[in-house]
Write a protein that holds these residues in place. Structure first.
Motif, PDB file in Angstrom:
ATOM      1  N   LYS A  28    -109.769 -24.937 -29.385  1.00 31.23           N
ATOM      2  CA  LYS A  28    -109.800 -24.380 -28.217  1.00 31.23           C
ATOM      3  C   LYS A  28    -109.181 -23.170 -28.411  1.00 31.23           C
ATOM      4  N   LEU A  29    -109.727 -21.824 -28.010  1.00 24.65           N
ATOM      5  CA  LEU A  29    -109.007 -20.424 -27.905  1.00 24.65           C
ATOM      6  C   LEU A  29    -108.214 -19.997 -27.054  1.00 24.65           C
ATOM      7  N   GLY A  30    -108.729 -20.499 -25.843  1.00 26.35           N
ATOM      8  CA  GLY A  30    -108.189 -19.798 -24.469  1.00 26.35           C
ATOM      9  C   GLY A  30    -108.976 -20.482 -23.055  1.00 26.35           C
ATOM     10  N   GLN A  31    -108.443 -20.093 -22.198  1.00 25.82           N
ATOM     11  CA  GLN A  31    -109.023 -20.660 -20.987  1.00 25.82           C
ATOM     12  C   GLN A  31    -109.406 -19.269 -20.191  1.00 25.82           C
ATOM     13  N   GLY A  32    -110.605 -19.226 -19.709  1.00 20.03           N
ATOM     14  CA  GLY A  32    -110.783 -17.732 -18.772  1.00 20.03           C
ATOM     15  C   GLY A  32    -111.345 -18.361 -17.626  1.00 20.03           C
ATOM     16  N   GLY A  33    -111.699 -17.224 -16.642  1.00 21.04           N
ATOM     17  CA  GLY A  33    -111.951 -17.319 -15.262  1.00 21.04           C
ATOM     18  C   GLY A  33    -113.259 -18.267 -15.322  1.00 21.04           C
ATOM     19  N   PHE A  34    -114.120 -18.282 -16.151  1.00 21.91           N
ATOM     20  CA  PHE A  34    -115.555 -19.257 -16.240  1.00 21.91           C
ATOM     21  C   PHE A  34    -115.277 -20.635 -16.738  1.00 21.91           C
ATOM     22  N   GLY A  35    -114.273 -20.612 -17.613  1.00 21.99           N
ATOM     23  CA  GLY A  35    -114.171 -21.867 -18.445  1.00 21.99           C
ATOM     24  C   GLY A  35    -113.589 -21.704 -19.642  1.00 21.99           C
ATOM     25  N   ALA A  36    -113.416 -23.006 -20.317  1.00 21.37           N
ATOM     26  CA  ALA A  36    -112.661 -22.732 -21.611  1.00 21.37           C
ATOM     27  C   ALA A  36    -113.422 -21.997 -22.783  1.00 21.37           C
ATOM     28  N   VAL A  37    -112.700 -21.485 -23.776  1.00 16.19           N
ATOM     29  CA  VAL A  37    -113.453 -20.964 -24.972  1.00 16.19           C
ATOM     30  C   VAL A  37    -112.942 -21.799 -26.067  1.00 16.19           C
ATOM     31  N   TYR A  38    -114.066 -21.836 -26.918  1.00 24.01           N
ATOM     32  CA  TYR A  38    -113.918 -22.629 -28.142  1.00 24.01           C
ATOM     33  C   TYR A  38    -114.279 -22.111 -29.313  1.00 24.01           C
ATOM     34  N   VAL A  48    -118.024 -18.101 -34.268  1.00 22.50           N
ATOM     35  CA  VAL A  48    -118.263 -17.685 -33.116  1.00 22.50           C
ATOM     36  C   VAL A  48    -117.206 -18.161 -32.083  1.00 22.50           C
ATOM     37  N   ALA A  49    -117.547 -17.639 -30.797  1.00 18.33           N
ATOM     38  CA  ALA A  49    -116.462 -18.061 -29.728  1.00 18.33           C
ATOM     39  C   ALA A  49    -117.668 -18.657 -28.788  1.00 18.33           C
ATOM     40  N   VAL A  50    -117.502 -19.896 -28.497  1.00 16.62           N
ATOM     41  CA  VAL A  50    -118.171 -20.571 -27.384  1.00 16.62           C
ATOM     42  C   VAL A  50    -117.600 -20.568 -26.114  1.00 16.62           C
ATOM     43  N   LYS A  51    -118.171 -20.167 -25.050  1.00 18.05           N
ATOM     44  CA  LYS A  51    -117.584 -20.258 -23.823  1.00 18.05           C
ATOM     45  C   LYS A  51    -118.421 -21.168 -22.501  1.00 18.05           C
ATOM     46  N   TRP A  52    -117.602 -22.177 -22.439  1.00 18.50           N
ATOM     47  CA  TRP A  52    -118.132 -23.044 -21.212  1.00 18.50           C
ATOM     48  C   TRP A  52    -118.428 -22.279 -19.889  1.00 18.50           C
ATOM     49  N   LEU A  79    -117.654  -3.484 -26.854  1.00 14.86           N
ATOM     50  CA  LEU A  79    -118.228  -4.936 -26.171  1.00 14.86           C
ATOM     51  C   LEU A  79    -118.423  -5.986 -27.158  1.00 14.86           C
ATOM     52  N   VAL A  80    -117.896  -7.132 -26.750  1.00 10.69           N
ATOM     53  CA  VAL A  80    -118.089  -8.276 -27.792  1.00 10.69           C
ATOM     54  C   VAL A  80    -119.567  -8.705 -27.692  1.00 10.69           C
ATOM     55  N   ARG A  81    -120.074  -8.951 -28.875  1.00  8.15           N
ATOM     56  CA  ARG A  81    -121.510  -9.265 -28.838  1.00  8.15           C
ATOM     57  C   ARG A  81    -121.953 -10.574 -28.483  1.00  8.15           C
ATOM     58  N   ILE A  95    -122.667 -18.075 -26.347  1.00  8.47           N
ATOM     59  CA  ILE A  95    -122.097 -17.846 -27.592  1.00  8.47           C
ATOM     60  C   ILE A  95    -121.900 -16.473 -28.246  1.00  8.47           C
ATOM     61  N   TYR A  96    -120.538 -15.805 -28.165  1.00  2.76           N
ATOM     62  CA  TYR A  96    -120.275 -14.800 -28.767  1.00  2.76           C
ATOM     63  C   TYR A  96    -119.863 -14.650 -29.887  1.00  2.76           C
ATOM     64  N   GLU A  97    -119.783 -13.306 -30.631  1.00  4.21           N
ATOM     65  CA  GLU A  97    -119.246 -13.307 -31.952  1.00  4.21           C
ATOM     66  C   GLU A  97    -117.779 -13.432 -31.919  1.00  4.21           C
ATOM     67  N   PHE A  98    -117.057 -13.743 -32.618  1.00  2.93           N
ATOM     68  CA  PHE A  98    -115.762 -14.352 -32.861  1.00  2.93           C
ATOM     69  C   PHE A  98    -114.891 -13.062 -33.079  1.00  2.93           C
ATOM     70  N   LEU A  99    -113.847 -12.811 -32.357  1.00  4.91           N
ATOM     71  CA  LEU A  99    -113.006 -11.838 -32.625  1.00  4.91           C
ATOM     72  C   LEU A  99    -111.546 -12.256 -33.101  1.00  4.91           C
ATOM     73  N   PRO A 100    -111.508 -12.082 -34.556  1.00  7.27           N
ATOM     74  CA  PRO A 100    -110.246 -12.499 -35.060  1.00  7.27           C
ATOM     75  C   PRO A 100    -108.963 -11.879 -34.506  1.00  7.27           C
ATOM     76  N   ALA A 102    -107.001 -11.512 -32.269  1.00  4.51           N
ATOM     77  CA  ALA A 102    -106.486 -10.816 -30.976  1.00  4.51           C
ATOM     78  C   ALA A 102    -107.366 -11.135 -30.062  1.00  4.51           C
ATOM     79  N   SER A 103    -106.906 -11.252 -28.810  1.00  5.52           N
ATOM     80  CA  SER A 103    -107.990 -11.318 -27.608  1.00  5.52           C
ATOM     81  C   SER A 103    -108.248 -10.044 -27.169  1.00  5.52           C
ATOM     82  N   LEU A 104    -109.381 -10.103 -26.509  1.00  6.74           N
ATOM     83  CA  LEU A 104    -109.834  -8.763 -25.974  1.00  6.74           C
ATOM     84  C   LEU A 104    -108.943  -7.936 -25.058  1.00  6.74           C
ATOM     85  N   ASP A 105    -107.882  -9.059 -24.272  1.00  7.51           N
ATOM     86  CA  ASP A 105    -107.200  -8.494 -23.213  1.00  7.51           C
ATOM     87  C   ASP A 105    -105.922  -7.722 -24.170  1.00  7.51           C
ATOM     88  N   GLN A 106    -105.595  -8.184 -25.333  1.00  4.11           N
ATOM     89  CA  GLN A 106    -104.506  -7.656 -26.106  1.00  4.11           C
ATOM     90  C   GLN A 106    -105.051  -6.481 -26.551  1.00  4.11           C
TER      91      GLN A 106
HETATM   92  N1  LIG Z   1    -115.205 -13.340 -28.574  1.00  4.53           N
HETATM   93  C1  LIG Z   1    -113.860 -14.122 -28.628  1.00  4.53           C
HETATM   94  N2  LIG Z   1    -113.478 -14.259 -29.732  1.00  4.53           N
HETATM   95  C2  LIG Z   1    -111.942 -14.899 -30.189  1.00  4.53           C
HETATM   96  N3  LIG Z   1    -111.337 -15.386 -28.731  1.00  4.53           N
HETATM   97  C3  LIG Z   1    -111.887 -15.132 -27.687  1.00  4.53           C
HETATM   98  C4  LIG Z   1    -113.423 -14.679 -27.456  1.00  4.53           C
HETATM   99  N4  LIG Z   1    -113.492 -14.594 -26.070  1.00  4.53           N
HETATM  100  C5  LIG Z   1    -112.629 -15.305 -25.527  1.00  4.53           C
HETATM  101  N5  LIG Z   1    -111.805 -15.486 -26.653  1.00  4.53           N
HETATM  102  C6  LIG Z   1    -110.283 -16.134 -26.109  1.00  4.53           C
HETATM  103  O1  LIG Z   1    -110.383 -17.093 -24.816  1.00  4.53           O
HETATM  104  C7  LIG Z   1    -109.659 -16.471 -23.879  1.00  4.53           C
HETATM  105  C8  LIG Z   1    -110.464 -16.635 -22.588  1.00  4.53           C
HETATM  106  O2  LIG Z   1    -111.474 -15.758 -22.855  1.00  4.53           O
HETATM  107  P1  LIG Z   1    -112.336 -15.351 -21.470  1.00  4.53           P
HETATM  108  O3  LIG Z   1    -113.185 -14.191 -21.770  1.00  4.53           O
HETATM  109  O4  LIG Z   1    -113.233 -16.636 -20.927  1.00  4.53           O
HETATM  110  O5  LIG Z   1    -111.365 -15.041 -20.343  1.00  4.53           O
HETATM  111  P2  LIG Z   1    -110.399 -13.750 -19.902  1.00  4.53           P
HETATM  112  O6  LIG Z   1    -111.138 -12.686 -20.541  1.00  4.53           O
HETATM  113  O7  LIG Z   1    -109.040 -14.114 -20.290  1.00  4.53           O
HETATM  114  O8  LIG Z   1    -110.363 -14.036 -18.364  1.00  4.53           O
HETATM  115  P3  LIG Z   1    -111.881 -13.836 -17.505  1.00  4.53           P
HETATM  116  O9  LIG Z   1    -112.579 -14.931 -17.413  1.00  4.53           O
HETATM  117  O10 LIG Z   1    -110.877 -13.997 -15.792  1.00  4.53           O
HETATM  118  O11 LIG Z   1    -112.573 -12.414 -17.829  1.00  4.53           O
HETATM  119  C9  LIG Z   1    -109.260 -15.300 -24.285  1.00  4.53           C
HETATM  120  O12 LIG Z   1    -108.136 -14.737 -24.003  1.00  4.53           O
HETATM  121  C10 LIG Z   1    -109.000 -15.150 -26.010  1.00  4.53           C
HETATM  122  O13 LIG Z   1    -108.034 -15.857 -26.295  1.00  4.53           O
END
Ligand SMILES: Nc1ncnc2c1ncn2[C@@H]1O[C@H](COP(=O)(O)OP(=O)(O)OP(=O)(O)O)[C@@H](O)[C@H]1O
Length: 131
Positions: A28-38, A48-52, A79-81, A95-100, A102-106
């Motif tokens: 698990k990489l994190g939790q976003g508004g749409f669901g968990a990201v793995y 890859v980064a997989v978003k539920w 833009l993340v692909r 399914i997105y390309e993995f960003l090593p 740092a998160s996009l937010d950072q």
């Molecule tokens: N492509 C990616 N590569 C690596 N980590 C990612 C990727 N996409 C998301 N993450 C990780 O998963 C977390 C959640 O991402 P997600 O895009 O679902 O939500 P968010 O941008 O934090 O919030 P929101 O859903 O409100 O836009 C991120 O903070 C990041 O740590």
């Protein structure tokens, strides 16, 4: 890659399960508004980064596929692909390309603080180095 139809972007769900170690806690990489990201590693070693997607998004199958198609056609260096999607019953994953590292937010926050904290002359220097 052919992205003319949503089906060309469809990943076999069992492959996504294998890639993410069955969506294990360790992946698990994190939790976003749409669901968990793995984090996932596809057969070829591609990360890859997989978003539920939350079940209650209210989207139908056709809307979901149309949206995936549209997102996959968007390509920009900032833009993340989006590589594809997969479904299992009423559940969907993107399914997105993995960003090593740092998160996009950072990344975005980093750009923001660079602009805010750098004096004007310094900003011109930074900008010309960066672009
Ligand atoms: N492509 C990616 N590569 C690596 N980590 C990612 C990727 N996409 C998301 N993450 C990780 O998963 C977390 C959640 O991402 P997600 O895009 O679902 O939500 P968010 O941008 O934090 O919030 P929101 O859903 O409100 O836009 C991120 O903070 C990041 O740590």
């Amino acid at each position: 890659m052919d992205i003319g139809t949503a089906e060309s972007l469809l990943y076999d769900f069992s492959k996504v399960q294998v890639a993410t170690n069955d969506f294990s806690k360790d992946n698990k990489l994190g939790q976003g508004g749409f669901g968990a990201v793995y984090k996932g590693v596809l057969e070829a070693g591609y990360q890859v980064a997989v978003k539920w997607l939350a079940k209650d998004s209210g989207q139908g199958d056709v809307e979901f596929k149309n949206e995936v198609l549209l997102l996959a056609k968007l390509q920009h260096r900032n833009l993340v692909r989006l590589l594809g999607f997969s479904t299992q019953g009423s559940e969907g994953v993107l399914i997105y390309e993995f960003l090593p590292n740092a998160s996009l937010d950072q990344f975005i926050f980093g750009m923001f603080s660079l602009v805010v904290n750098t004096p004007f002359e310094g900003f011109i220097m930074h900008s010309s180095n960066a672009f």
